[in-house]
Design a protein around this motif. Structure first.
Motif, PDB file in Angstrom:
ATOM      1  N   GLU A  29       0.826  -1.209   0.000  1.00 42.40           N
ATOM      2  CA  GLU A  29       0.000   0.000   0.000  1.00 42.40           C
ATOM      3  C   GLU A  29       0.862   1.262   0.000  1.00 42.40           C
ATOM      4  N   ARG A  30       1.920   1.264   0.774  1.00 39.12           N
ATOM      5  CA  ARG A  30       2.795   2.437   0.810  1.00 39.12           C
ATOM      6  C   ARG A  30       3.497   2.636  -0.534  1.00 39.12           C
ATOM      7  N   SER A  31       3.809   1.537  -1.208  1.00 36.29           N
ATOM      8  CA  SER A  31       4.425   1.637  -2.526  1.00 36.29           C
ATOM      9  C   SER A  31       3.438   2.174  -3.558  1.00 36.29           C
ATOM     10  N   ILE A  32       2.194   1.737  -3.474  1.00 37.07           N
ATOM     11  CA  ILE A  32       1.168   2.272  -4.367  1.00 37.07           C
ATOM     12  C   ILE A  32       1.007   3.774  -4.141  1.00 37.07           C
ATOM     13  N   GLU A  33       0.945   4.170  -2.887  1.00 37.71           N
ATOM     14  CA  GLU A  33       0.805   5.598  -2.580  1.00 37.71           C
ATOM     15  C   GLU A  33       2.001   6.391  -3.095  1.00 37.71           C
ATOM     16  N   ALA A  34       3.170   5.770  -3.167  1.00 34.91           N
ATOM     17  CA  ALA A  34       4.361   6.441  -3.689  1.00 34.91           C
ATOM     18  C   ALA A  34       4.393   6.442  -5.212  1.00 34.91           C
ATOM     19  N   GLY A  35       3.470   5.715  -5.846  1.00 32.98           N
ATOM     20  CA  GLY A  35       3.369   5.741  -7.301  1.00 32.98           C
ATOM     21  C   GLY A  35       4.314   4.822  -8.034  1.00 32.98           C
ATOM     22  N   VAL A  36       4.701   3.704  -7.407  1.00 30.03           N
ATOM     23  CA  VAL A  36       5.624   2.778  -8.070  1.00 30.03           C
ATOM     24  C   VAL A  36       4.930   1.440  -8.316  1.00 30.03           C
ATOM     25  N   HIS A  37       5.388   0.732  -9.324  1.00 28.41           N
ATOM     26  CA  HIS A  37       4.914  -0.609  -9.635  1.00 28.41           C
ATOM     27  C   HIS A  37       5.527  -1.593  -8.642  1.00 28.41           C
ATOM     28  N   ILE A  38       4.862  -2.760  -8.480  1.00 24.98           N
ATOM     29  CA  ILE A  38       5.262  -3.664  -7.402  1.00 24.98           C
ATOM     30  C   ILE A  38       5.271  -5.113  -7.857  1.00 24.98           C
ATOM     31  N   LEU A  39       6.397  -5.768  -7.632  1.00 26.05           N
ATOM     32  CA  LEU A  39       6.507  -7.225  -7.694  1.00 26.05           C
ATOM     33  C   LEU A  39       6.729  -7.691  -6.270  1.00 26.05           C
ATOM     34  N   VAL A  40       5.815  -8.498  -5.745  1.00 32.38           N
ATOM     35  CA  VAL A  40       5.878  -8.886  -4.334  1.00 32.38           C
ATOM     36  C   VAL A  40       5.941 -10.398  -4.219  1.00 32.38           C
ATOM     37  N   GLU A  41       6.734 -10.867  -3.277  1.00 34.87           N
ATOM     38  CA  GLU A  41       6.776 -12.298  -3.024  1.00 34.87           C
ATOM     39  C   GLU A  41       5.432 -12.788  -2.478  1.00 34.87           C
ATOM     40  N   LYS A  42       5.189 -14.064  -2.655  1.00 31.30           N
ATOM     41  CA  LYS A  42       3.949 -14.643  -2.156  1.00 31.30           C
ATOM     42  C   LYS A  42       4.026 -14.790  -0.630  1.00 31.30           C
ATOM     43  N   PRO A  43       2.868 -14.786   0.058  1.00 31.67           N
ATOM     44  CA  PRO A  43       1.558 -14.391  -0.456  1.00 31.67           C
ATOM     45  C   PRO A  43       1.452 -12.875  -0.531  1.00 31.67           C
ATOM     46  N   MET A  44       0.618 -12.394  -1.455  1.00 29.67           N
ATOM     47  CA  MET A  44       0.479 -10.946  -1.587  1.00 29.67           C
ATOM     48  C   MET A  44       0.040 -10.334  -0.267  1.00 29.67           C
ATOM     49  N   THR A  45      -0.996 -10.917   0.339  1.00 33.52           N
ATOM     50  CA  THR A  45      -1.450 -10.507   1.668  1.00 33.52           C
ATOM     51  C   THR A  45      -1.918 -11.759   2.396  1.00 33.52           C
ATOM     52  N   SER A  46      -2.447 -11.568   3.587  1.00 34.91           N
ATOM     53  CA  SER A  46      -2.940 -12.709   4.362  1.00 34.91           C
ATOM     54  C   SER A  46      -4.431 -12.954   4.176  1.00 34.91           C
ATOM     55  N   GLY A  47      -5.098 -12.220   3.268  1.00 33.46           N
ATOM     56  CA  GLY A  47      -6.529 -12.412   3.124  1.00 33.46           C
ATOM     57  C   GLY A  47      -7.077 -11.957   1.781  1.00 33.46           C
ATOM     58  N   TYR A  48      -8.258 -12.463   1.444  1.00 31.56           N
ATOM     59  CA  TYR A  48      -8.897 -12.176   0.166  1.00 31.56           C
ATOM     60  C   TYR A  48      -9.287 -10.707   0.032  1.00 31.56           C
ATOM     61  N   ALA A  49      -9.940 -10.147   1.057  1.00 35.02           N
ATOM     62  CA  ALA A  49     -10.413  -8.770   0.979  1.00 35.02           C
ATOM     63  C   ALA A  49      -9.250  -7.812   0.784  1.00 35.02           C
ATOM     64  N   GLU A  50      -8.155  -8.029   1.524  1.00 35.49           N
ATOM     65  CA  GLU A  50      -7.001  -7.147   1.415  1.00 35.49           C
ATOM     66  C   GLU A  50      -6.332  -7.280   0.051  1.00 35.49           C
ATOM     67  N   THR A  51      -6.233  -8.497  -0.454  1.00 38.07           N
ATOM     68  CA  THR A  51      -5.657  -8.699  -1.783  1.00 38.07           C
ATOM     69  C   THR A  51      -6.482  -7.986  -2.845  1.00 38.07           C
ATOM     70  N   GLY A  52      -7.796  -8.160  -2.778  1.00 39.50           N
ATOM     71  CA  GLY A  52      -8.669  -7.495  -3.747  1.00 39.50           C
ATOM     72  C   GLY A  52      -8.597  -5.986  -3.653  1.00 39.50           C
ATOM     73  N   ARG A  53      -8.548  -5.468  -2.433  1.00 41.36           N
ATOM     74  CA  ARG A  53      -8.477  -4.017  -2.246  1.00 41.36           C
ATOM     75  C   ARG A  53      -7.195  -3.439  -2.836  1.00 41.36           C
ATOM     76  N   LEU A  54      -6.057  -4.104  -2.583  1.00 34.19           N
ATOM     77  CA  LEU A  54      -4.787  -3.579  -3.075  1.00 34.19           C
ATOM     78  C   LEU A  54      -4.666  -3.702  -4.593  1.00 34.19           C
ATOM     79  N   LEU A  55      -5.179  -4.792  -5.155  1.00 34.57           N
ATOM     80  CA  LEU A  55      -5.180  -4.914  -6.617  1.00 34.57           C
ATOM     81  C   LEU A  55      -6.024  -3.814  -7.250  1.00 34.57           C
TER      82      LEU A  55
END
Length: 330
Positions: free
Chosen positions: A88-114
């Motif tokens: 989320e902080r990277s999105i707010e900074a305006g950069v693209h993101i490649l993240v290791e798995k798991p993206m987050t610990s839950g479905y709602a958070e993953t969907g929100r960040l995507l």
């Protein structure tokens, strides 16, 4: 952040994890479309150790990396339960993101960040790197061509011996235990071969009451047509890294399916009642492939929506498994 050039992506690395040292950063260094401009760690000495090998500026503190105007994208290999905050902080900074798995610990958070990344025109990609190895496309084609008849079942295991005390997987609020950290590999493989409409039949987790983390377990899934997936994960076993597809007339077996070295030539076995053959598949570099896919998506608009949809399906399925799993205290 300033824009990347049409043929080169300026990458920052957030965290000095072992996977970055051994596999991902060597692939970035060898990709002519990537320039590693900075590597951040909580420990400046650790950051300098990485930049001495891979280049870029050593940075103390993850937030300082996001303040740099020359970072177009970040790679995040932090412990699993720190991913959501720094995505989320990277999105707010305006950069693209490649993240290791798991993206987050839950479905709602993953969907929100995507959704948040898409709204800002940013690429957010989860690094299930094994999906980018050509061996799995070969297996899917063999199944589709009827090499083992009609598919009846899938099984997969990813297990390894205990890690040293203090390993992040043993820390509930950091690594989150075996299922959060790497149990998703066989789950993602099941989704890859059986499709996204998998139901959870049951699960049994061995739970370390002292550490308060899951150490190992087994999961049973099924398609609506009754094709089952039997999955095993754990960090209290001998090493296994394989899957098997069972059909009406035969079986396909493949080893080293999640972490093959780039020089490894997979040996695919096809077994039928009166026939057995081995196919030696080409070596492939799944880390280089995922870096290439990420770079293309950022620089040239490559379509990562199918893999993002897979991340959402995975997150939803992981949640359902956790909800029904029986915990056995050890």
């Amino acid at each position: 952040m300033s824009a990347s050039t049409p043929d080169r992506l300026r990458m920052g690395v957030m965290g000095c994890a072992d996977i970055a040292w051994r596999r991902t950063l060597p692939a970035m260094r060898d990709d002519p479309s990537v320039e590693v401009v900075a590597i951040a760690s909580r420990d400046m000495r650790r950051a300098k150790q990485f930049t001495d090998r891979f280049g870029g500026a050593p940075i103390e503190g993850y937030g300082s990396l996001l303040d740099r105007p020359d970072v177009d994208a970040v790679y995040i290999p932090l412990p699993a339960l720190l991913h959501a905050e720094w995505i989320e902080r990277s999105i707010e900074a305006g950069v693209h993101i490649l993240v290791e798995k798991p993206m987050t610990s839950g479905y709602a958070e993953t969907g929100r960040l995507l959704a948040l990344a898409r709204s800002r025109g940013l690429v957010l990609l989860e690094n299930y790197m094994f999906l980018h190895h050509s061996q799995h496309a070969t297996v899917r084609k063999l199944v589709a061509d009827g090499a083992i008849g009609e598919l009846r079942g899938f099984s997969s295991a990813f297990t390894f011996p205990p890690k040293p005390e203090g390993d992040i997987r043993y820390l509930r609020d950091v690594g989150g235990g075996a299922f959060v950290d790497f149990g998703g590999y066989p789950v993602r493989a099941a989704l890859h071969f059986l499709g996204g409409d998998l139901q959870v039949v049951g699960a049994a987790f061995r739970h370390d009451h002292k550490r308060d983390v899951v150490m190992s377990g087994d999961v049973l899934l099924s398609t609506p047509q009754g094709v089952s997936a039997q999955l095993t994960f754990g960090m209290e076993h001998s090493y296994r890294n394989s899957y098997r597809l069972a059909g009406s007339t035969g079986r396909i077996l493949l080893d080293r399916v999640f972490t093959p070295p780039e020089a490894h030539r997979p040996v695919l076995r096809i077994e039928r009642q009166d026939h057995r053959e081995e196919l030696i598949l080409p070596a492939d570099h799944q880390f280089a492939n995922v870096i290439g896919a990420f770079v293309r998506s950022v620089l040239h608009g490559g379509d990562v929506r199918p893999q993002q949809e897979g991340s959402l399906q995975q997150a939803a399925l992981i949640e359902r498994i956790q909800q029904v799993a029986l915990h056995f205290e050890i």
